[in-house]
Design a protein around this motif. Structure first.
Motif, PDB file in Angstrom:
ATOM      1  N   GLY A   1      -4.358   8.531 -12.574  1.00  0.00           N
ATOM      2  CA  GLY A   1      -2.997   8.795 -12.112  1.00  0.00           C
ATOM      3  C   GLY A   1      -2.956   9.427 -10.731  1.00  0.00           C
ATOM      4  N   LEU A   2      -3.824  10.395 -10.470  1.00  0.00           N
ATOM      5  CA  LEU A   2      -3.831  11.047  -9.160  1.00  0.00           C
ATOM      6  C   LEU A   2      -4.337  10.113  -8.064  1.00  0.00           C
ATOM      7  N   THR A   3      -5.278   9.239  -8.391  1.00  0.00           N
ATOM      8  CA  THR A   3      -5.739   8.259  -7.398  1.00  0.00           C
ATOM      9  C   THR A   3      -4.594   7.363  -6.967  1.00  0.00           C
ATOM     10  N   HIS A   4      -3.774   6.956  -7.918  1.00  0.00           N
ATOM     11  CA  HIS A   4      -2.613   6.126  -7.588  1.00  0.00           C
ATOM     12  C   HIS A   4      -1.624   6.892  -6.714  1.00  0.00           C
ATOM     13  N   VAL A   5      -1.465   8.191  -6.972  1.00  0.00           N
ATOM     14  CA  VAL A   5      -0.512   9.002  -6.210  1.00  0.00           C
ATOM     15  C   VAL A   5      -0.994   9.243  -4.784  1.00  0.00           C
ATOM     16  N   VAL A   6      -2.287   9.510  -4.613  1.00  0.00           N
ATOM     17  CA  VAL A   6      -2.821   9.946  -3.319  1.00  0.00           C
ATOM     18  C   VAL A   6      -3.316   8.774  -2.471  1.00  0.00           C
ATOM     19  N   LEU A   7      -3.543   7.620  -3.076  1.00  0.00           N
ATOM     20  CA  LEU A   7      -4.151   6.492  -2.369  1.00  0.00           C
ATOM     21  C   LEU A   7      -3.444   6.112  -1.068  1.00  0.00           C
ATOM     22  N   PRO A   8      -2.104   6.062  -0.996  1.00  0.00           N
ATOM     23  CA  PRO A   8      -1.468   5.703   0.288  1.00  0.00           C
ATOM     24  C   PRO A   8      -1.842   6.629   1.435  1.00  0.00           C
ATOM     25  N   PHE A   9      -2.004   7.907   1.166  1.00  0.00           N
ATOM     26  CA  PHE A   9      -2.372   8.846   2.233  1.00  0.00           C
ATOM     27  C   PHE A   9      -3.796   8.584   2.725  1.00  0.00           C
ATOM     28  N   GLY A  10      -4.697   8.251   1.799  1.00  0.00           N
ATOM     29  CA  GLY A  10      -6.050   7.906   2.209  1.00  0.00           C
ATOM     30  C   GLY A  10      -6.096   6.633   3.034  1.00  0.00           C
ATOM     31  N   ILE A  11      -5.294   5.645   2.656  1.00  0.00           N
ATOM     32  CA  ILE A  11      -5.261   4.388   3.408  1.00  0.00           C
ATOM     33  C   ILE A  11      -4.750   4.617   4.820  1.00  0.00           C
ATOM     34  N   LEU A  12      -3.715   5.400   4.976  1.00  0.00           N
ATOM     35  CA  LEU A  12      -3.176   5.671   6.311  1.00  0.00           C
ATOM     36  C   LEU A  12      -4.199   6.408   7.180  1.00  0.00           C
TER      37      LEU A  12
ATOM     38  N   VAL B   1       6.697  11.032  -8.263  1.00  0.00           N
ATOM     39  CA  VAL B   1       5.407  11.270  -8.916  1.00  0.00           C
ATOM     40  C   VAL B   1       5.547  11.217 -10.428  1.00  0.00           C
ATOM     41  N   VAL B   2       6.614  11.787 -10.956  1.00  0.00           N
ATOM     42  CA  VAL B   2       6.807  11.803 -12.408  1.00  0.00           C
ATOM     43  C   VAL B   2       6.995  10.385 -12.935  1.00  0.00           C
ATOM     44  N   LEU B   3       7.738   9.556 -12.210  1.00  0.00           N
ATOM     45  CA  LEU B   3       7.960   8.178 -12.640  1.00  0.00           C
ATOM     46  C   LEU B   3       6.649   7.399 -12.677  1.00  0.00           C
ATOM     47  N   ARG B   4       5.839   7.541 -11.627  1.00  0.00           N
ATOM     48  CA  ARG B   4       4.547   6.850 -11.602  1.00  0.00           C
ATOM     49  C   ARG B   4       3.621   7.360 -12.696  1.00  0.00           C
ATOM     50  N   THR B   5       3.676   8.649 -12.956  1.00  0.00           N
ATOM     51  CA  THR B   5       2.811   9.220 -13.993  1.00  0.00           C
ATOM     52  C   THR B   5       3.212   8.722 -15.379  1.00  0.00           C
ATOM     53  N   TYR B   6       4.501   8.634 -15.636  1.00  0.00           N
ATOM     54  CA  TYR B   6       4.944   8.093 -16.921  1.00  0.00           C
ATOM     55  C   TYR B   6       4.563   6.626 -17.072  1.00  0.00           C
ATOM     56  N   GLY B   7       4.544   5.895 -15.953  1.00  0.00           N
ATOM     57  CA  GLY B   7       4.086   4.508 -16.021  1.00  0.00           C
ATOM     58  C   GLY B   7       2.639   4.418 -16.486  1.00  0.00           C
ATOM     59  N   TRP B   8       1.769   5.277 -15.926  1.00  0.00           N
ATOM     60  CA  TRP B   8       0.375   5.288 -16.375  1.00  0.00           C
ATOM     61  C   TRP B   8       0.250   5.796 -17.809  1.00  0.00           C
ATOM     62  N   LEU B   9       1.139   6.698 -18.224  1.00  0.00           N
ATOM     63  CA  LEU B   9       1.104   7.179 -19.603  1.00  0.00           C
ATOM     64  C   LEU B   9       1.394   6.046 -20.580  1.00  0.00           C
TER      65      LEU B   9
ATOM     66  N   ALA C   1       0.827  -1.208   0.000  1.00  0.00           N
ATOM     67  CA  ALA C   1       0.000   0.000   0.000  1.00  0.00           C
ATOM     68  C   ALA C   1       0.859   1.255   0.000  1.00  0.00           C
ATOM     69  N   LEU C   2       2.011   1.196   0.662  1.00  0.00           N
ATOM     70  CA  LEU C   2       2.895   2.356   0.730  1.00  0.00           C
ATOM     71  C   LEU C   2       3.978   2.351  -0.344  1.00  0.00           C
ATOM     72  N   ALA C   3       4.077   1.267  -1.108  1.00  0.00           N
ATOM     73  CA  ALA C   3       5.142   1.144  -2.106  1.00  0.00           C
ATOM     74  C   ALA C   3       5.129   2.257  -3.152  1.00  0.00           C
ATOM     75  N   PRO C   4       3.949   2.749  -3.601  1.00  0.00           N
ATOM     76  CA  PRO C   4       3.987   3.823  -4.602  1.00  0.00           C
ATOM     77  C   PRO C   4       4.739   5.064  -4.161  1.00  0.00           C
ATOM     78  N   GLU C   5       4.812   5.302  -2.844  1.00  0.00           N
ATOM     79  CA  GLU C   5       5.510   6.490  -2.369  1.00  0.00           C
ATOM     80  C   GLU C   5       7.024   6.368  -2.487  1.00  0.00           C
ATOM     81  N   LEU C   6       7.527   5.163  -2.760  1.00  0.00           N
ATOM     82  CA  LEU C   6       8.964   4.976  -2.921  1.00  0.00           C
ATOM     83  C   LEU C   6       9.456   5.457  -4.272  1.00  0.00           C
ATOM     84  N   ALA C   7       8.529   5.637  -5.212  1.00  0.00           N
ATOM     85  CA  ALA C   7       8.882   6.149  -6.532  1.00  0.00           C
ATOM     86  C   ALA C   7       8.384   7.585  -6.663  1.00  0.00           C
TER      87      ALA C   7
END
Length: 299
Positions: free
Chosen positions: A165-176, A122-130, A114-120
């Motif tokens: 893309g933003l849901t993927h970025v913000v989701l860990p904060f909502g889970i916590l 934002v730009v890297l995760r966004t390019y992955g979704w692109l 659940a917290l793994a996305p924060e290790l990368a």
């Protein structure tokens, strides 16, 4: 034998409680003044300045409220942020409930994922979704190769891509936020309800959900404010046609060198986030007050 009299140590001056409280708050107030109040005051003053004559004027505000593009950007930002807040809370709630109640050995792994996305970044995760959502991306190529579609689906350069893309970025904060709220609910309430014949769904609906409303409100507010102020994800996944206030502020500062109009946009964005936060906090305060009154009347 002579006796030597030891002088009693002088009493230290007593600091009043109110003065000590001010001393404790002084460093925080200094930091807030330097890094928040002064920049905000400068930005507000800049919004009332004419870019050509540097004289006080309201032309920037008149331009903002009369320009359809600016109002459309404000509306698009609000819609995008609301959708992201709802998606983050809905998707994060089951994960948060599992993390708060599970004693399985897989709990640590789920928490790490659940917290793994924060290790990368934002730009890297966004390019992955692109890469996944673009016209020649993974999803469209797979559907075309399977013969399910003849032409690529419009999955990128629009609101859908930005929300994903933003849901993927913000989701860990909502889970916590949700996990912390659910952990504060006494598990004995669930056990008592199940012993009285309530199903798991009824327990969640009538006990867990009402008692976790503070966490739900917190998750919505965190996701909304983070999505509204995001720049990289809307710029990359939304493309040139999908303009929100953050990307429009960037254009005004770097391309048009219009700092006054950019300041007006930033103030509009700040006011929108403050209004949503105020409504959420006000709702939770009224709900807590009504609950306290009911408990007081029942006792």
């Amino acid at each position: 034998m002579s006796t030597i009299a030891l002088a009693a140590p002088a009493a230290l001056p007593r600091v009043p409680a109110s003065t000590s409280g001010y001393l404790v708050l002084a460093p925080s107030c200094l930091v807030l003044t330097i890094f928040f109040a002064l920049p905000m005051g400068t930005m507000i003053g800049m919004s009332f300045m004419d870019a050509q004559t540097l004289s006080p004027t309201l032309v920037n505000y008149e331009r903002f409220f009369s320009d359809g593009l600016s109002l459309a950007g404000l509306f698009r930002t609000a819609v995008m942020s609301i959708l992201v807040a709802v998606c983050v809370t809905v998707l994060g709630y089951p994960v948060a409930y599992y993390l708060a109640r599970s004693r399985s050995r897989w709990r640590a792994l789920i928490f790490a994922l659940a917290l793994a996305p924060e290790l990368a970044g934002v730009v890297l995760r966004t390019y992955g979704w692109l890469i996944i959502l673009e016209d020649r991306g993974f999803i469209n190529d797979m559907l075309i190769n399977l013969g399910l579609i003849a032409s690529p689906l419009p999955l990128s350069k629009n609101l859908f891509a930005v929300v994903v893309g933003l849901t993927h970025v913000v989701l860990p904060f909502g889970i916590l936020s949700l996990t912390t709220s659910i952990q504060g609910i006494d598990p004995n309430l669930e056990r008592a309800a199940q012993m009285l014949g309530a199903s798991r769904l009824s327990v969640i609906r009538h006990i867990i959900l009402p008692l976790s409303v503070p966490g739900i409100v917190s998750s919505l507010l965190i996701a909304f404010t983070m999505a509204a102020s995001a720049y990289a994800t809307p710029a990359l996944l939304g493309g040139a046609r999908f303009k929100v206030l953050a990307t429009m502020i960037y254009e005004q500062v770097l391309f048009y060198i219009d700092w006054g109009f950019a300041a007006v946009m930033a103030i509009a964005l700040l006011i929108m986030m403050l209004m949503i936060s105020f409504l959420g906090i006000r709702y939770e305060a009224r709900r807590s007050s009504r609950r306290s009154n009911r408990e007081g009347g029942a006792s």
